[in-house]
Design a protein around this motif. Structure first.
Motif, mmCIF file in Angstrom:
data_model
loop_
_atom_site.group_PDB
_atom_site.id
_atom_site.type_symbol
_atom_site.label_atom_id
_atom_site.label_comp_id
_atom_site.label_asym_id
_atom_site.label_seq_id
_atom_site.Cartn_x
_atom_site.Cartn_y
_atom_site.Cartn_z
ATOM 1 N N LEU A 1 0.835 -1.202 0.000
ATOM 2 C CA LEU A 1 0.000 0.000 0.000
ATOM 3 C C LEU A 1 0.869 1.251 0.000
ATOM 4 N N ARG A 2 0.382 2.242 -0.687
ATOM 5 C CA ARG A 2 1.077 3.534 -0.760
ATOM 6 C C ARG A 2 0.285 4.551 0.053
ATOM 7 N N PHE A 3 0.915 5.061 1.129
ATOM 8 C CA PHE A 3 0.269 5.990 2.048
ATOM 9 C C PHE A 3 0.825 7.406 1.882
ATOM 10 N N GLU A 4 0.049 8.358 2.354
ATOM 11 C CA GLU A 4 0.528 9.723 2.576
ATOM 12 C C GLU A 4 0.433 9.992 4.071
ATOM 13 N N PHE A 5 1.595 9.999 4.723
ATOM 14 C CA PHE A 5 1.658 10.244 6.164
ATOM 15 C C PHE A 5 1.716 11.755 6.418
ATOM 16 N N PRO A 6 1.016 12.262 7.407
ATOM 17 C CA PRO A 6 1.227 13.674 7.770
ATOM 18 C C PRO A 6 2.663 13.869 8.244
ATOM 19 N N GLU A 7 3.320 14.947 7.789
ATOM 20 C CA GLU A 7 4.741 15.154 8.066
ATOM 21 C C GLU A 7 4.911 15.810 9.429
ATOM 22 N N ARG A 8 4.737 15.018 10.480
ATOM 23 C CA ARG A 8 4.917 15.520 11.841
ATOM 24 C C ARG A 8 5.330 14.366 12.740
ATOM 25 N N PRO A 9 6.040 14.676 13.835
ATOM 26 C CA PRO A 9 6.462 13.614 14.750
ATOM 27 C C PRO A 9 5.260 12.835 15.272
ATOM 28 N N GLY A 10 5.406 11.539 15.358
ATOM 29 C CA GLY A 10 4.339 10.695 15.886
ATOM 30 C C GLY A 10 3.465 10.053 14.833
ATOM 31 N N ALA A 11 3.602 10.454 13.568
ATOM 32 C CA ALA A 11 2.752 9.898 12.516
ATOM 33 C C ALA A 11 3.000 8.404 12.336
ATOM 34 N N LEU A 12 4.264 7.989 12.366
ATOM 35 C CA LEU A 12 4.591 6.570 12.220
ATOM 36 C C LEU A 12 4.119 5.774 13.431
ATOM 37 N N LYS A 13 4.281 6.340 14.615
ATOM 38 C CA LYS A 13 3.860 5.640 15.838
ATOM 39 C C LYS A 13 2.351 5.414 15.829
ATOM 40 N N ARG A 14 1.605 6.406 15.365
ATOM 41 C CA ARG A 14 0.153 6.255 15.281
ATOM 42 C C ARG A 14 -0.211 5.121 14.332
ATOM 43 N N PHE A 15 0.505 5.022 13.233
ATOM 44 C CA PHE A 15 0.278 3.949 12.269
ATOM 45 C C PHE A 15 0.509 2.589 12.917
ATOM 46 N N LEU A 16 1.638 2.454 13.643
ATOM 47 C CA LEU A 16 1.976 1.175 14.265
ATOM 48 C C LEU A 16 1.040 0.823 15.405
ATOM 49 N N ASP A 17 0.612 1.836 16.166
ATOM 50 C CA ASP A 17 -0.317 1.590 17.276
ATOM 51 C C ASP A 17 -1.667 1.090 16.771
ATOM 52 N N ALA A 18 -2.079 1.588 15.597
ATOM 53 C CA ALA A 18 -3.384 1.216 15.061
ATOM 54 C C ALA A 18 -3.376 -0.155 14.391
ATOM 55 N N MET A 19 -2.202 -0.647 14.024
ATOM 56 C CA MET A 19 -2.100 -1.900 13.270
ATOM 57 C C MET A 19 -1.992 -3.090 14.221
ATOM 58 N N ARG A 20 -2.625 -4.182 13.860
ATOM 59 C CA ARG A 20 -2.533 -5.394 14.669
ATOM 60 C C ARG A 20 -1.091 -5.896 14.726
ATOM 61 N N THR A 21 -0.660 -6.364 15.867
ATOM 62 C CA THR A 21 0.725 -6.815 16.035
ATOM 63 C C THR A 21 1.010 -8.087 15.252
ATOM 64 N N GLU A 22 -0.033 -8.884 14.946
ATOM 65 C CA GLU A 22 0.219 -10.127 14.212
ATOM 66 C C GLU A 22 0.394 -9.906 12.711
ATOM 67 N N TRP A 23 0.135 -8.702 12.232
ATOM 68 C CA TRP A 23 0.381 -8.383 10.830
ATOM 69 C C TRP A 23 1.838 -7.919 10.694
ATOM 70 N N ASN A 24 2.597 -8.704 9.987
ATOM 71 C CA ASN A 24 4.031 -8.417 9.875
ATOM 72 C C ASN A 24 4.304 -7.410 8.762
ATOM 73 N N ILE A 25 5.080 -6.375 9.089
ATOM 74 C CA ILE A 25 5.513 -5.416 8.068
ATOM 75 C C ILE A 25 6.694 -6.023 7.330
ATOM 76 N N SER A 26 6.562 -6.195 6.023
ATOM 77 C CA SER A 26 7.571 -6.871 5.218
ATOM 78 C C SER A 26 8.331 -5.923 4.296
ATOM 79 N N LEU A 27 7.873 -4.716 4.179
ATOM 80 C CA LEU A 27 8.536 -3.707 3.328
ATOM 81 C C LEU A 27 8.170 -2.331 3.855
ATOM 82 N N PHE A 28 9.146 -1.430 3.861
ATOM 83 C CA PHE A 28 8.850 -0.060 4.293
ATOM 84 C C PHE A 28 9.841 0.882 3.621
ATOM 85 N N HIS A 29 9.333 1.849 2.880
ATOM 86 C CA HIS A 29 10.203 2.844 2.261
ATOM 87 C C HIS A 29 9.580 4.229 2.396
#
Length: 510
Positions: A428-456
């Motif tokens: 999936l191609r996302f547009e993250f808001p450019e501010r501190p905490g945006a990535l953490k919010r993404f990870l907090d909302a995602m289920r822990t059993e879903w493995n992230i296999s690519l990130f750029h």
């Protein structure tokens, strides 16, 4: 015959440059001055008609030609600013100018010479080839060769910059910083300043990979470099001139070396204060002034930097932007190895804390260990040490790659590849808001059993960040995954069926 240094005062005072050159302004750089706690003044030679100081020396030399010499015409070898200075000067005095340029010269520079009435001869693969051919043409045509730096009249013409600086700023000046290639500019500036104001330091600046003058002064004789770096092509000189070497050895206080990252940061500094984009060689003096201020821990001093050129190739701007944050020590590049287990990614992000992540490259490759290439916004080099120590505390290995040239130029764009062992990967191609905490919010909302296999991700200065994410989602979880996307609220496009993904990053080769 070599001209004694004392004779250069008269030569400079009587130089003819203003038929073609302007008296360039001496402007304060407010943001840079505030950051360094010194008064940084910029001598704006980038505003000359050919966007470089080079026309001063070229015209001063050519103004002294006899009528017979003008009739014969002039010739020079150059792939840059000197060529345009000679072409403009020739059109002003009414003589023909032949410019020998390597066949590899960018079209924009060829067009610059042609637009000013010069005749272009393309020959050879390098400046040395072009120079040899120019000398052959001089021997057969009778044309006068106009040297780019190693000539008393050329040196004196460049020295008029120092005359203007002292007139424009009669108050005390602590140091003047000047770029060095062949040495004509530095020799001229130092000859004038050291005669009238010997207490002012004149400091040369060279790239670490094009330091022919520094090595020559250290050796006590001219040293010819085998290779030179081409990023700051305006000062990429293998062998300095005889007269410029003599003057620089006698008159310069020191020579400071700067790297590509520091030059890129200086280009950005100049742009932020002037909205002008200098070429790499044109920003050398500012890079040197910054390095000097940091090394000396000085405050309240007046430092003058000569912005000597602005003939920047547009396609270099991407590279300059990429490297400027590293040059300012505002960004660090770190390689981190973390266990390939759910939750490890989040653990890493917690260590980073509120620091802004500027780039993140990761692709699943090994079932046990993940290797992450990450850019992090920092406040100084000591911040990198704190991050590495914090990673060690959590049994994570981190390697500082901030000064690793291969990593910065190549590896950062090559992280990834096919992952044939992956199952149920969605991209999936996302547009993250450019501010501190945006990535953490993404990870907090995602289920822990879903493995992230690519990130750029790479910060490009916009108010949002473009992120490509691969997540392993079993088919049974598709409904829950869609709910995650909907509640997250970040703009998103699924790219799982994108042919580029299938070809370069997918589960199998196709």
């Amino acid at each position: 015959m070599p001209t004694p240094p004392t004779d250069y005062l008269e030569r400079i005072l009587t130089s003819r440059v203003y038929d073609v050159a302007i008296e360039s302004p001496l402007d304060i750089a407010p943001n840079l001055s505030r950051r360094t706690r010194n008064t940084i003044l910029l001598k704006r030679e980038d505003l000359q008609p050919v966007f470089s100081f080079k026309l001063r020396g070229a015209y001063n030399k050519m103004s002294k030609l006899t009528p017979e010499q003008r009739q014969q015409g002039v010739i020079t070898a150059s792939a840059g600013n000197h060529a345009q200075g000679v072409a403009l000067s020739a059109s002003k005095i009414g003589c023909e100018a032949t410019i020998v340029m390597p066949v590899t010269t960018p079209q924009v520079k060829i067009d610059g010479v042609l637009s000013r009435g010069g005749k272009v001869v393309l020959f050879g693969e390098s400046y040395s080839d072009a120079y040899q051919h120019a000398m052959e043409l001089v021997a057969t045509s009778g044309k006068v060769y106009i040297p780019p730096f190693d000539d008393p009249d050329v040196i004196a013409g460049q020295g008029t910059i120092a005359m203007e600086i002292l007139r424009q700023h009669p108050d005390p000046i602590d140091a003047v910083f000047v770029a060095i290639g062949g040495g004509g500019l530095a020799a001229g500036v130092a000859s004038y300043i050291k005669r009238l104001k010997p207490e002012i330091k004149v400091i040369g600046v060279q790239p670490v990979d094009s330091d022919a003058m520094r090595q020559s002064i250290a050796a006590g004789h001219r040293v010819e470099l085998k290779d030179v770096g081409l990023f700051a092509d305006g000062v990429a000189v293998k062998l300095v001139g005889e007269e410029t070497f003599r003057l620089c050895r006698e008159l310069l206080d020191e020579i400071i070396l700067v790297d590509t990252d520091a030059i890129c940061a200086a280009i950005k500094d100049i742009f932020e204060d002037t909205r002008a984009i200098t070429e790499p060689a044109g920003a050398l003096a500012v890079a040197g002034a910054k390095a000097y201020a940091e090394r000396e821990h000085c405050e309240g001093r007046t430092l003058v930097a000569i912005n000597c050129g602005a003939n920047m190739n547009f396609d270099r701007l991407r590279h300059v932007s990429e490297r400027s944050e590293l040059g300012e020590r505002r960004e660090a590049i770190i390689a981190v190895s973390i266990p390939e287990t759910p939750g490890s990614f989040k653990k890493f992000c917690n260590i980073i804390g509120q620091r802004n992540i500027t780039e993140f490259n990761y692709r699943f490759a090994d079932p046990k260990l993940a290797h992450v290439f990450v850019g992090i916004q920092i406040s100084g080099r000591e911040d990198v040490e704190r991050i590495i120590d914090a990673l060690k505390t959590e049994d994570l290995e981190g390697i500082d790659l901030t000064d690793n040239e291969m990593a910065k130029l190549h590896i950062r764009h090559l992280v990834g590849g096919h992952a044939p062992q992956l199952q149920d990967e969605r991209v999936l191609r996302f547009e993250f808001p450019e501010r501190p905490g945006a990535l953490k919010r993404f990870l907090d909302a995602m289920r822990t059993e879903w493995n992230i296999s690519l990130f750029h991700y790479r910060n490009h200065g916009a108010d949002y960040g473009r992120v490509l994410v691969g997540i392993q989602v079993p088919a049974a979880d598709n409904e829950a995954f869609q709910h995650f996307i909907d509640t997250l609220g970040y703009p998103c496009n699924e790219e799982t069926d994108n042919p580029a993904y299938k070809l370069f990053l997918g589960k199998t080769l196709r």
